[in-house]
Write a protein that holds these residues in place. Structure first.
Motif, PDB file in Angstrom:
ATOM      1  N   ASP A 117       0.839  -1.195   0.000  1.00  0.00           N
ATOM      2  CA  ASP A 117       0.000   0.000   0.000  1.00  0.00           C
ATOM      3  C   ASP A 117       0.881   1.255   0.000  1.00  0.00           C
ATOM      4  N   GLN A 118       0.203   2.424  -0.133  1.00  0.00           N
ATOM      5  CA  GLN A 118       0.902   3.707  -0.033  1.00  0.00           C
ATOM      6  C   GLN A 118       2.000   3.842  -1.091  1.00  0.00           C
ATOM      7  N   VAL A 119       1.565   3.897  -2.337  1.00  0.00           N
ATOM      8  CA  VAL A 119       2.500   3.941  -3.463  1.00  0.00           C
ATOM      9  C   VAL A 119       3.381   5.188  -3.433  1.00  0.00           C
ATOM     10  N   ASN A 120       2.917   6.271  -2.810  1.00  0.00           N
ATOM     11  CA  ASN A 120       3.767   7.463  -2.688  1.00  0.00           C
ATOM     12  C   ASN A 120       5.110   7.157  -2.052  1.00  0.00           C
ATOM     13  N   GLN A 121       5.137   6.142  -1.208  1.00  0.00           N
ATOM     14  CA  GLN A 121       6.353   5.834  -0.465  1.00  0.00           C
ATOM     15  C   GLN A 121       7.475   5.318  -1.365  1.00  0.00           C
ATOM     16  N   PHE A 122       7.115   4.739  -2.523  1.00  0.00           N
ATOM     17  CA  PHE A 122       8.155   4.093  -3.337  1.00  0.00           C
ATOM     18  C   PHE A 122       8.033   4.422  -4.822  1.00  0.00           C
ATOM     19  N   SER A 123       7.463   5.582  -5.127  1.00  0.00           N
ATOM     20  CA  SER A 123       7.253   5.927  -6.530  1.00  0.00           C
ATOM     21  C   SER A 123       7.621   7.373  -6.828  1.00  0.00           C
ATOM     22  N   ILE A 124       7.799   7.652  -8.106  1.00  0.00           N
ATOM     23  CA  ILE A 124       7.888   9.007  -8.642  1.00  0.00           C
ATOM     24  C   ILE A 124       6.621   9.245  -9.464  1.00  0.00           C
ATOM     25  N   GLY A 125       6.058  10.450  -9.360  1.00  0.00           N
ATOM     26  CA  GLY A 125       4.827  10.772 -10.075  1.00  0.00           C
ATOM     27  C   GLY A 125       5.024  11.901 -11.073  1.00  0.00           C
ATOM     28  N   ILE A 126       4.450  11.730 -12.271  1.00  0.00           N
ATOM     29  CA  ILE A 126       4.471  12.764 -13.303  1.00  0.00           C
ATOM     30  C   ILE A 126       3.039  13.086 -13.707  1.00  0.00           C
ATOM     31  N   GLU A 127       2.668  14.358 -13.626  1.00  0.00           N
ATOM     32  CA  GLU A 127       1.374  14.837 -14.099  1.00  0.00           C
ATOM     33  C   GLU A 127       1.514  15.352 -15.532  1.00  0.00           C
ATOM     34  N   THR A 128       0.501  15.090 -16.358  1.00  0.00           N
ATOM     35  CA  THR A 128       0.429  15.679 -17.685  1.00  0.00           C
ATOM     36  C   THR A 128      -0.850  16.505 -17.764  1.00  0.00           C
ATOM     37  N   VAL A 129      -0.748  17.695 -18.317  1.00  0.00           N
ATOM     38  CA  VAL A 129      -1.917  18.564 -18.443  1.00  0.00           C
ATOM     39  C   VAL A 129      -2.805  18.010 -19.554  1.00  0.00           C
ATOM     40  N   ASN A 130      -4.006  17.578 -19.182  1.00  0.00           N
ATOM     41  CA  ASN A 130      -4.916  16.941 -20.134  1.00  0.00           C
ATOM     42  C   ASN A 130      -6.322  17.001 -19.550  1.00  0.00           C
ATOM     43  N   PHE A 131      -7.299  17.341 -20.378  1.00  0.00           N
ATOM     44  CA  PHE A 131      -8.670  17.499 -19.899  1.00  0.00           C
ATOM     45  C   PHE A 131      -9.283  16.188 -19.418  1.00  0.00           C
ATOM     46  N   GLY A 132      -8.869  15.084 -20.032  1.00  0.00           N
ATOM     47  CA  GLY A 132      -9.423  13.800 -19.617  1.00  0.00           C
ATOM     48  C   GLY A 132     -10.638  13.395 -20.428  1.00  0.00           C
ATOM     49  N   TRP A 133     -11.637  12.840 -19.764  1.00  0.00           N
ATOM     50  CA  TRP A 133     -12.750  12.198 -20.432  1.00  0.00           C
ATOM     51  C   TRP A 133     -14.013  13.054 -20.385  1.00  0.00           C
ATOM     52  N   GLY A 134     -14.994  12.650 -21.182  1.00  0.00           N
ATOM     53  CA  GLY A 134     -16.298  13.302 -21.152  1.00  0.00           C
ATOM     54  C   GLY A 134     -17.159  12.825 -22.304  1.00  0.00           C
ATOM     55  N   LEU A 166     -20.367  19.324 -10.866  1.00  0.00           N
ATOM     56  CA  LEU A 166     -20.103  20.467 -11.734  1.00  0.00           C
ATOM     57  C   LEU A 166     -19.969  20.003 -13.180  1.00  0.00           C
ATOM     58  N   VAL A 167     -20.472  20.835 -14.100  1.00  0.00           N
ATOM     59  CA  VAL A 167     -20.326  20.567 -15.519  1.00  0.00           C
ATOM     60  C   VAL A 167     -19.103  21.324 -16.031  1.00  0.00           C
ATOM     61  N   LYS A 168     -18.198  20.599 -16.680  1.00  0.00           N
ATOM     62  CA  LYS A 168     -16.982  21.214 -17.196  1.00  0.00           C
ATOM     63  C   LYS A 168     -16.888  20.974 -18.695  1.00  0.00           C
ATOM     64  N   PHE A 169     -16.488  21.999 -19.418  1.00  0.00           N
ATOM     65  CA  PHE A 169     -16.288  21.895 -20.858  1.00  0.00           C
ATOM     66  C   PHE A 169     -14.823  22.139 -21.185  1.00  0.00           C
ATOM     67  N   ALA A 170     -14.311  21.403 -22.165  1.00  0.00           N
ATOM     68  CA  ALA A 170     -12.990  21.738 -22.688  1.00  0.00           C
ATOM     69  C   ALA A 170     -13.070  23.125 -23.306  1.00  0.00           C
ATOM     70  N   ALA A 171     -12.076  23.970 -23.032  1.00  0.00           N
ATOM     71  CA  ALA A 171     -12.118  25.365 -23.458  1.00  0.00           C
ATOM     72  C   ALA A 171     -12.088  25.516 -24.977  1.00  0.00           C
ATOM     73  N   SER A 172     -11.430  24.591 -25.647  1.00  0.00           N
ATOM     74  CA  SER A 172     -11.367  24.628 -27.107  1.00  0.00           C
ATOM     75  C   SER A 172     -11.488  23.199 -27.615  1.00  0.00           C
ATOM     76  N   PRO A 173     -11.950  23.027 -28.844  1.00  0.00           N
ATOM     77  CA  PRO A 173     -12.127  21.648 -29.341  1.00  0.00           C
ATOM     78  C   PRO A 173     -10.792  20.931 -29.483  1.00  0.00           C
ATOM     79  N   PRO A 174     -10.466  20.017 -28.581  1.00  0.00           N
ATOM     80  CA  PRO A 174      -9.199  19.287 -28.714  1.00  0.00           C
ATOM     81  C   PRO A 174      -9.377  18.081 -29.630  1.00  0.00           C
TER      82      PRO A 174
END
Length: 262
Positions: free
Chosen positions: A75-92, A107-115
């Motif tokens: 458990d507790q993957v933070n203890q033994f990992s490195i994390g990388i975030e990528t900027v991405n709107f995700g799903w919808g 909340l309703v969220k829209f992608a700001a521009s058509p990706p």
């Protein structure tokens, strides 16, 4: 690379076994960093859509990116990992003119521009669309992944997603993420047989086929039995077949399992 160090981390880490990849679920690097600070979370790095890379936490310290999580039988993957975030709107849901609409936390969220989007008709995704990752971002991310893996001697099969360490709770980096390009980028690096086996055992566990003896890094009858059950359940849809006895085939199988949601 720009240093933009976060106050949210723990000092030191005894070992680094895996690299966990995420997306931010928004479209702005500055907004993502601000949101992470406001929520008291962090990652070691974040990569913008234009390829900008910021270091938020030093690799020798523990970032707060995985939350409640498990991998390699711990458990507790933070203890033994490195994390990388990528900027991405995700799903919808797909909307007119290529826009994406998502309802999350009331909340309703829209992608700001058509990706550019990727439609995913796998059972776990219910036909949602997912924002694609721009080429400039992918190029920068792959270079960062390769550098982190080499620097920390992480096994190539232990480059995984947030969805893998928190099955059923998180979806990132999602089906639009270019896992085959990660595999290609790291193809020349050797793999450790026990770590490769742990990766396969961990994927079997997250997909609902845990080993009776737990994740032990030993490729034997229990591992092959779990794989047989997984292939029977998911093989036809995801193109899975049990690997032959060569370690090259087992590595390819481990890397293919990264693309199976669950």
């Amino acid at each position: 690379m720009i240093d933009d160090l976060s106050p949210h981390f723990w000092k030191g880490r005894a070992r680094t076994d895996c690299l966990v990849l995420h997306y931010t679920a928004n479209e702005s690097l500055a907004e993502a960093v601000s949101m992470m600070r406001a929520r008291g979370v962090s990652a070691h790095y974040i990569v913008g859509t234009d390829g900008e890379v910021r270091r938020l936490v030093r690799e020798t310290d523990r970032a707060w990116h995985a939350g409640e999580s498990a991998w390699n039988g711990r458990d507790q993957v933070n203890q033994f990992s490195i994390g990388i975030e990528t900027v991405n709107f995700g799903w919808g849901e797909a909307q007119d003119a290529g826009r994406i609409r998502r309802t999350e936390d009331g909340l309703v969220k829209f992608a700001a521009s058509p990706p550019a989007t990727v439609r995913d008709d796998r059972p776990a995704s219910a036909g949602f669309v997912w924002a694609a990752y721009p080429e400039a971002q992918v190029t920068a991310l792959l270079a960062l992944v390769a550098a982190v893996v080499k620097r920390n001697k992480i096994d190539p099969t232990q480059v995984i997603g947030h969805e893998h360490v928190t099955p059923g709770r998180k979806r990132d980096p999602g089906p639009a993420f270019p896992w085959p390009r990660v595999t290609t980028t790291l193809a020349a690096l050797p793999t450790n047989q026990r770590m490769l086996t742990r990766a396969v055992q961990s994927h079997c566990t997250r997909l609902g086929f845990p080993l009776a003896g737990g994740i032990d890094g030993a490729w034997g009858a229990q591992t092959e039995a779990a794989i047989a059950k997984l292939v029977t359940r998911h093989g036809a849809f995801y193109g899975l077949t049990a690997p032959t006895r060569t370690w090259a085939a087992r590595r390819a199988f481990a890397e293919l399992l990264r693309t199976v949601p669950g």
